[in-house]
Design an enzyme around this catalytic site. Sequence first.
Site, PDB file in Angstrom:
ATOM      1  N   ASN A  69     -14.325  -9.295 -27.351  1.00 21.76           N
ATOM      2  CA  ASN A  69     -14.455  -8.969 -28.788  1.00 21.76           C
ATOM      3  C   ASN A  69     -13.055  -8.109 -29.073  1.00 21.76           C
ATOM      4  O   ASN A  69     -12.798  -7.127 -28.770  1.00 21.76           O
ATOM      5  CB  ASN A  69     -15.541  -8.100 -29.013  1.00 21.76           C
ATOM      6  CG  ASN A  69     -15.646  -7.712 -30.556  1.00 21.76           C
ATOM      7  OD1 ASN A  69     -14.892  -7.872 -31.176  1.00 21.76           O
ATOM      8  ND2 ASN A  69     -16.790  -6.870 -30.545  1.00 21.76           N
ATOM      9  N   CYS A  72     -15.020  -4.859 -37.632  1.00 21.11           N
ATOM     10  CA  CYS A  72     -14.742  -6.174 -37.115  1.00 21.11           C
ATOM     11  C   CYS A  72     -14.683  -7.247 -38.400  1.00 21.11           C
ATOM     12  O   CYS A  72     -14.347  -8.376 -38.287  1.00 21.11           O
ATOM     13  CB  CYS A  72     -16.045  -6.370 -36.424  1.00 21.11           C
ATOM     14  SG  CYS A  72     -15.708  -5.554 -34.789  1.00 21.11           S
ATOM     15  N   HIS A 100     -17.412 -14.020 -36.280  1.00 20.95           N
ATOM     16  CA  HIS A 100     -16.645 -12.862 -35.469  1.00 20.95           C
ATOM     17  C   HIS A 100     -17.261 -12.879 -33.933  1.00 20.95           C
ATOM     18  O   HIS A 100     -18.416 -12.938 -33.583  1.00 20.95           O
ATOM     19  CB  HIS A 100     -17.115 -11.397 -35.946  1.00 20.95           C
ATOM     20  CG  HIS A 100     -16.849 -10.337 -35.150  1.00 20.95           C
ATOM     21  ND1 HIS A 100     -15.644 -10.349 -34.557  1.00 20.95           N
ATOM     22  CD2 HIS A 100     -17.463  -9.609 -34.484  1.00 20.95           C
ATOM     23  CE1 HIS A 100     -15.590  -9.186 -33.754  1.00 20.95           C
ATOM     24  NE2 HIS A 100     -16.782  -8.587 -33.716  1.00 20.95           N
TER      25      HIS A 100
HETATM   26  N1  ACO Z   1     -23.807  -4.214 -17.096  1.00 13.58           N
HETATM   27  C1  ACO Z   1     -25.116  -4.024 -16.810  1.00 13.58           C
HETATM   28  N2  ACO Z   1     -26.216  -3.601 -17.502  1.00 13.58           N
HETATM   29  C2  ACO Z   1     -25.961  -3.115 -18.863  1.00 13.58           C
HETATM   30  C3  ACO Z   1     -24.490  -3.044 -19.211  1.00 13.58           C
HETATM   31  C4  ACO Z   1     -23.474  -3.724 -18.542  1.00 13.58           C
HETATM   32  N3  ACO Z   1     -22.175  -3.710 -18.774  1.00 13.58           N
HETATM   33  N4  ACO Z   1     -24.421  -2.630 -20.575  1.00 13.58           N
HETATM   34  C5  ACO Z   1     -25.594  -2.377 -20.952  1.00 13.58           C
HETATM   35  N5  ACO Z   1     -26.605  -2.689 -19.901  1.00 13.58           N
HETATM   36  C6  ACO Z   1     -27.864  -2.101 -19.555  1.00 13.58           C
HETATM   37  C7  ACO Z   1     -28.582  -1.394 -20.573  1.00 13.58           C
HETATM   38  O1  ACO Z   1     -28.187  -0.108 -20.016  1.00 13.58           O
HETATM   39  C8  ACO Z   1     -29.852  -1.774 -20.602  1.00 13.58           C
HETATM   40  O2  ACO Z   1     -30.641  -1.345 -19.545  1.00 13.58           O
HETATM   41  P1  ACO Z   1     -32.048  -0.656 -19.569  1.00 13.58           P
HETATM   42  O3  ACO Z   1     -32.973  -1.983 -20.059  1.00 13.58           O
HETATM   43  O4  ACO Z   1     -32.432  -0.314 -18.143  1.00 13.58           O
HETATM   44  O5  ACO Z   1     -31.940   0.251 -20.616  1.00 13.58           O
HETATM   45  C9  ACO Z   1     -29.971  -3.420 -20.536  1.00 13.58           C
HETATM   46  O6  ACO Z   1     -28.551  -3.490 -19.955  1.00 13.58           O
HETATM   47  C10 ACO Z   1     -30.120  -4.159 -21.966  1.00 13.58           C
HETATM   48  O7  ACO Z   1     -29.283  -3.103 -22.825  1.00 13.58           O
HETATM   49  P2  ACO Z   1     -29.302  -3.898 -24.276  1.00 13.58           P
HETATM   50  O8  ACO Z   1     -28.375  -3.248 -25.179  1.00 13.58           O
HETATM   51  O9  ACO Z   1     -30.496  -4.133 -24.956  1.00 13.58           O
HETATM   52  O10 ACO Z   1     -28.464  -5.521 -24.116  1.00 13.58           O
HETATM   53  P3  ACO Z   1     -28.195  -6.545 -25.014  1.00 13.58           P
HETATM   54  O11 ACO Z   1     -28.842  -7.854 -24.318  1.00 13.58           O
HETATM   55  O12 ACO Z   1     -28.635  -6.101 -26.394  1.00 13.58           O
HETATM   56  O13 ACO Z   1     -26.758  -6.675 -24.939  1.00 13.58           O
HETATM   57  C11 ACO Z   1     -24.663  -6.079 -26.099  1.00 13.58           C
HETATM   58  C12 ACO Z   1     -25.851  -5.358 -25.372  1.00 13.58           C
HETATM   59  C13 ACO Z   1     -23.789  -7.133 -25.312  1.00 13.58           C
HETATM   60  C14 ACO Z   1     -23.871  -4.728 -26.699  1.00 13.58           C
HETATM   61  C15 ACO Z   1     -25.322  -6.633 -27.302  1.00 13.58           C
HETATM   62  O14 ACO Z   1     -26.227  -5.913 -28.145  1.00 13.58           O
HETATM   63  C16 ACO Z   1     -24.508  -7.041 -28.573  1.00 13.58           C
HETATM   64  O15 ACO Z   1     -23.613  -7.896 -28.470  1.00 13.58           O
HETATM   65  N6  ACO Z   1     -24.474  -6.206 -29.730  1.00 13.58           N
HETATM   66  C17 ACO Z   1     -23.769  -6.531 -31.189  1.00 13.58           C
HETATM   67  C18 ACO Z   1     -22.285  -6.364 -31.015  1.00 13.58           C
HETATM   68  C19 ACO Z   1     -21.688  -6.624 -32.378  1.00 13.58           C
HETATM   69  O16 ACO Z   1     -22.132  -7.489 -32.833  1.00 13.58           O
HETATM   70  N7  ACO Z   1     -20.917  -5.754 -32.612  1.00 13.58           N
HETATM   71  C20 ACO Z   1     -20.399  -5.808 -33.890  1.00 13.58           C
HETATM   72  C21 ACO Z   1     -19.013  -5.732 -34.009  1.00 13.58           C
HETATM   73  S1  ACO Z   1     -18.274  -4.940 -33.143  1.00 13.58           S
HETATM   74  C22 ACO Z   1     -17.408  -3.606 -34.097  1.00 13.58           C
HETATM   75  O17 ACO Z   1     -17.725  -3.635 -35.328  1.00 13.58           O
HETATM   76  C23 ACO Z   1     -16.298  -2.837 -33.632  1.00 13.58           C
END
Ligand code: ACO
Length: 344
Positions: free
Chosen positions: A291, A127, A261
């Site tokens: 994204n 990214c 990003h």
């Molecule tokens: N729908 C419903 N629930 C979900 C979903 C979904 N689509 N996805 C995950 N959950 C659940 C998880 O299973 C978890 O459940 P649990 O608590 O029972 O275990 C709960 O939601 C919370 O999960 P988290 O991963 O803690 O959720 P978070 O608030 O962190 O959001 C996300 C997840 C959106 C992926 C976030 O962590 C994020 O944006 N991370 C960084 C992304 C990023 O910057 N990437 C870098 C660039 S991408 C690249 O390089 C290709």
Amino acid sequence: MHATEFTTPAREEPDDRFAAVVAGLGTCLPRTEIRNAWFAERLDTSDDWIRARTGIATRRRVTPDVSMTDLACAAADAALRSAGRTTVDALVLATTTPDRPCPAAAPEVADRIGQGGIPAFDVSAVCSGFVYALATATGLLSAGLADSVLVTAAETYSRIVDPADRSTAVLFGDGAGAVVLRRGTARETGALLAFDLGSDGAARDAIHVPGEREQPEGERWFTMAGRKVYLRAVEHMTASALSVVKDCAWAPDDIGAFVAHQANARIIDAVADRLGVPSEAVVCEIARVGNTAAASIPLALADAADGGRLEPGSRTVLTAFGGGLTWGSAALTWPHLTPVRSEI
Ligand code: ACO
């Protein structure tokens, strides 16, 4: 941690020294739109969860007949039209979703847009790819190897995410963006004034697609340790963006446009808050495209420019974070240009 960083030397006020200048901006999005409700019908997720946790409402996806290279060609061609040019001296393509492992896609893109013969190569920084490609192209211009460079970023993450994995499938969209850079001076609007790049290969598994040796059997999908990546993204984008702001001797509240990003609206807001960027300067266009990895910054720039949120001369900061781990930032003044958009 094995972190490596390259930081440009401190700069004084913009002057007549060399700078790469942004001269054109083009984009390409696939026509097919996938709304959150589509995932809610197929996976254990909901429109509310996706909007609240990511800011995404819809995204575009390629149909089977459209390749990453097709998107790249359309965006590159649009950027040339935006710049009012028919030729460039080199092409750098940022992608982590190539249509095939070998050869790089950039020579094909150059050939298909009528620029066969120029130096053309891919940059793989996930990214952060667009910012890495901007810095690489600036190096080509600075070294006198080119007077103009087409920097293209194109991705088809829909082809590498597991459609059954709710934690990644809902996040990504496909798309492409491109800019034309030309040799100029730091005094001109559109000048790229500072860069900061870094990486941490010790955390390589936080975002990855396994290789054949790592995983000989079964399908090899993209995986991401979401929460860990979230925290690292906020930490590194904040420090990296601050570095280029300082190099330009700007104050955070001088920033007219802050374009991070587009992975998650909450990450963008957290970084902007930590930097002290005024909320009206924060560009967040993730709702409409999700994204799009390396393509996200040029796509967001085009939306912001068309929406009147980027004024010529605006002090603009770009910052990115992605797999590698990699991160990078650039500071520029926004040029006079009209983005050219295309769909495929
Ligand atoms: N729908 C419903 N629930 C979900 C979903 C979904 N689509 N996805 C995950 N959950 C659940 C998880 O299973 C978890 O459940 P649990 O608590 O029972 O275990 C709960 O939601 C919370 O999960 P988290 O991963 O803690 O959720 P978070 O608030 O962190 O959001 C996300 C997840 C959106 C992926 C976030 O962590 C994020 O944006 N991370 C960084 C992304 C990023 O910057 N990437 C870098 C660039 S991408 C690249 O390089 C290709």
